[in-house]
Motif scaffolding. Structure first.
Motif, PDB file in Angstrom:
ATOM      1  N   GLY A 126      58.242 -36.197 -21.538  1.00  0.00           N
ATOM      2  CA  GLY A 126      58.193 -35.231 -20.447  1.00  0.00           C
ATOM      3  C   GLY A 126      58.693 -33.871 -20.887  1.00  0.00           C
ATOM      4  N   LEU A 127      59.767 -33.844 -21.669  1.00  0.00           N
ATOM      5  CA  LEU A 127      60.285 -32.592 -22.195  1.00  0.00           C
ATOM      6  C   LEU A 127      59.299 -31.957 -23.159  1.00  0.00           C
ATOM      7  N   ARG A 128      58.620 -32.768 -23.924  1.00  0.00           N
ATOM      8  CA  ARG A 128      57.636 -32.232 -24.880  1.00  0.00           C
ATOM      9  C   ARG A 128      56.469 -31.591 -24.137  1.00  0.00           C
ATOM     10  N   LEU A 129      56.009 -32.228 -23.065  1.00  0.00           N
ATOM     11  CA  LEU A 129      54.910 -31.676 -22.284  1.00  0.00           C
ATOM     12  C   LEU A 129      55.340 -30.426 -21.515  1.00  0.00           C
ATOM     13  N   GLY A 130      56.570 -30.423 -21.013  1.00  0.00           N
ATOM     14  CA  GLY A 130      57.085 -29.298 -20.245  1.00  0.00           C
ATOM     15  C   GLY A 130      56.808 -29.452 -18.764  1.00  0.00           C
ATOM     16  N   LEU A 131      57.687 -28.898 -17.954  1.00  0.00           N
ATOM     17  CA  LEU A 131      57.569 -29.038 -16.501  1.00  0.00           C
ATOM     18  C   LEU A 131      56.246 -28.520 -15.943  1.00  0.00           C
ATOM     19  N   PRO A 132      55.687 -27.401 -16.425  1.00  0.00           N
ATOM     20  CA  PRO A 132      54.422 -26.923 -15.845  1.00  0.00           C
ATOM     21  C   PRO A 132      53.254 -27.888 -16.060  1.00  0.00           C
ATOM     22  N   ASN A 133      53.315 -28.685 -17.125  1.00  0.00           N
ATOM     23  CA  ASN A 133      52.214 -29.597 -17.464  1.00  0.00           C
ATOM     24  C   ASN A 133      52.543 -31.055 -17.187  1.00  0.00           C
ATOM     25  N   LEU A 134      53.608 -31.287 -16.455  1.00  0.00           N
ATOM     26  CA  LEU A 134      54.119 -32.645 -16.290  1.00  0.00           C
ATOM     27  C   LEU A 134      53.303 -33.437 -15.276  1.00  0.00           C
ATOM     28  N   THR A 135      52.746 -34.551 -15.706  1.00  0.00           N
ATOM     29  CA  THR A 135      52.069 -35.491 -14.817  1.00  0.00           C
ATOM     30  C   THR A 135      52.372 -36.910 -15.291  1.00  0.00           C
ATOM     31  N   VAL A 136      52.276 -37.837 -14.368  1.00  0.00           N
ATOM     32  CA  VAL A 136      52.481 -39.241 -14.735  1.00  0.00           C
ATOM     33  C   VAL A 136      51.444 -39.661 -15.760  1.00  0.00           C
ATOM     34  N   ASN A 137      50.186 -39.298 -15.528  1.00  0.00           N
ATOM     35  CA  ASN A 137      49.121 -39.675 -16.456  1.00  0.00           C
ATOM     36  C   ASN A 137      49.328 -39.054 -17.837  1.00  0.00           C
ATOM     37  N   VAL A 148      62.959 -35.189 -15.791  1.00  0.00           N
ATOM     38  CA  VAL A 148      62.781 -34.141 -16.796  1.00  0.00           C
ATOM     39  C   VAL A 148      63.556 -32.877 -16.404  1.00  0.00           C
ATOM     40  N   GLY A 149      63.509 -32.518 -15.125  1.00  0.00           N
ATOM     41  CA  GLY A 149      64.233 -31.334 -14.676  1.00  0.00           C
ATOM     42  C   GLY A 149      65.722 -31.444 -14.928  1.00  0.00           C
ATOM     43  N   GLU A 150      66.307 -32.605 -14.651  1.00  0.00           N
ATOM     44  CA  GLU A 150      67.741 -32.789 -14.885  1.00  0.00           C
ATOM     45  C   GLU A 150      68.051 -32.775 -16.377  1.00  0.00           C
ATOM     46  N   ALA A 151      67.116 -33.275 -17.190  1.00  0.00           N
ATOM     47  CA  ALA A 151      67.318 -33.231 -18.641  1.00  0.00           C
ATOM     48  C   ALA A 151      67.369 -31.789 -19.129  1.00  0.00           C
ATOM     49  N   VAL A 152      66.519 -30.927 -18.565  1.00  0.00           N
ATOM     50  CA  VAL A 152      66.547 -29.511 -18.928  1.00  0.00           C
ATOM     51  C   VAL A 152      67.856 -28.872 -18.472  1.00  0.00           C
ATOM     52  N   LEU A 153      68.264 -29.159 -17.237  1.00  0.00           N
ATOM     53  CA  LEU A 153      69.469 -28.545 -16.675  1.00  0.00           C
ATOM     54  C   LEU A 153      70.743 -28.971 -17.392  1.00  0.00           C
ATOM     55  N   ARG A 154      70.710 -30.085 -18.081  1.00  0.00           N
ATOM     56  CA  ARG A 154      71.904 -30.502 -18.834  1.00  0.00           C
ATOM     57  C   ARG A 154      72.309 -29.453 -19.863  1.00  0.00           C
ATOM     58  N   ASP A 155      71.346 -28.676 -20.334  1.00  0.00           N
ATOM     59  CA  ASP A 155      71.636 -27.664 -21.347  1.00  0.00           C
ATOM     60  C   ASP A 155      72.124 -26.349 -20.753  1.00  0.00           C
ATOM     61  N   LEU A 156      72.097 -26.217 -19.431  1.00  0.00           N
ATOM     62  CA  LEU A 156      72.572 -24.986 -18.801  1.00  0.00           C
ATOM     63  C   LEU A 156      74.085 -25.056 -18.639  1.00  0.00           C
ATOM     64  N   GLN A 157      74.780 -24.278 -19.420  1.00  0.00           N
ATOM     65  CA  GLN A 157      76.239 -24.235 -19.379  1.00  0.00           C
ATOM     66  C   GLN A 157      76.659 -22.816 -18.990  1.00  0.00           C
ATOM     67  N   ILE A 158      77.145 -22.645 -17.772  1.00  0.00           N
ATOM     68  CA  ILE A 158      77.550 -21.327 -17.298  1.00  0.00           C
ATOM     69  C   ILE A 158      78.908 -20.965 -17.896  1.00  0.00           C
ATOM     70  N   VAL A 159      78.960 -19.835 -18.565  1.00  0.00           N
ATOM     71  CA  VAL A 159      80.208 -19.354 -19.157  1.00  0.00           C
ATOM     72  C   VAL A 159      80.947 -18.518 -18.123  1.00  0.00           C
TER      73      VAL A 159
END
Length: 235
Positions: free
Chosen positions: A26-37, A64-75
């Motif tokens: 899912g991360l490889r495909l990216g959120l804009p292109n994300l589909t179950v198929n 996938v969205g939560e996996a992306v957000l794991r990298d958001l670290q607010i300083v």
């Protein structure tokens, strides 16, 4: 390093996949292109195999969205006052969102939808708590700033093709249309060309100033909401 090969059916049986496999593809495909198929095809399995791990398209987006957000670290710079802190908070969200296509749309839906979103909200409340705000006021203040930052970032993401070349001619047509209007043409000449980045900071600065004026540290939440125009419905 080579990519992990897709899992194939063996001996007439569906190959086994894991949540980690789904998240990776899912991360490889990216959120804009994300589909179950799309994820199922990448893994060499049927869509049914994914449904054993995720609850359809929304469940896949959340994974996938939560996996992306794991990298958001607010300083949080401890020397920043409330206005500087909130502007930095908004800027960091803006930069991260624009660096991860599709994330703005994900965050505009239900939020938080998982542990990463909860962490971000909790840390935002804690940062304002260190500046004298109670939990309710901190959640309202940080949530308002984050929502505007996300929405502005989403708009900038949609507008990028018009400013960066691929649809530039369409933007020029808009300028020509405005120039031909007696009122708008004159108004347009008075304004400099403002970049998306500069516009973001201008709008966020104005919003933050207004919010902080109403939401001074220690002020009761009800008073803040009233100051901002909230009227509780009465039945």
């Amino acid at each position: 390093m080579t990519a992990n090969p897709p899992r194939r059916k063996t001996g007439g049986r569906q190959a086994q996949i894991t949540v980690e496999d789904i998240e990776r593809e899912g991360l490889r495909l990216g959120l804009p292109n994300l589909t179950v198929n799309g994820v199922a095809t990448a893994l060499g399995v049927s869509p049914t195999a994914l449904y054993r791990h995720v609850d359809g398209k929304l469940g896949l987006e959340a994974l996938v969205g939560e996996a992306v957000l794991r990298d958001l670290q607010i300083v949080d710079n401890p020397i920043d006052g409330i206005k500087a802190h909130l502007l930095s908070f908004a800027q960091q969200i803006h930069d991260f969102v624009l660096g991860h296509p599709g994330l703005a749309v994900y965050m505009q839906g239900l939020f938080p939808r998982g542990a990463a979103g909860v962490r971000l909200q909790r840390e935002a409340v804690e940062a304002l708590g260190r500046r004298g705000y109670g939990p309710g006021a901190a959640l309202m203040l940080s949530g308002s700033v984050a929502a505007l930052a996300i929405n502005l970032s989403a708009a900038e993401e949609r507008h990028r093709p018009y400013f960066e070349g691929s649809h530039r001619r369409e933007l020029e047509k808009v300028y020509e249309l405005l120039a031909g209007d007696d009122v708008l043409g004159g108004a347009q000449t008075e304004l400099p060309e403002i970049s998306g980045e500069a516009y973001f900071r201008m709008v966020m600065t104005a919003c933050i100033r207004g919010l902080v004026t109403a939401a001074a540290p220690g002020r009761p939440v009800d008073d803040i909401l009233t100051e901002l125009g909230f009227e509780e419905s009465r039945h």
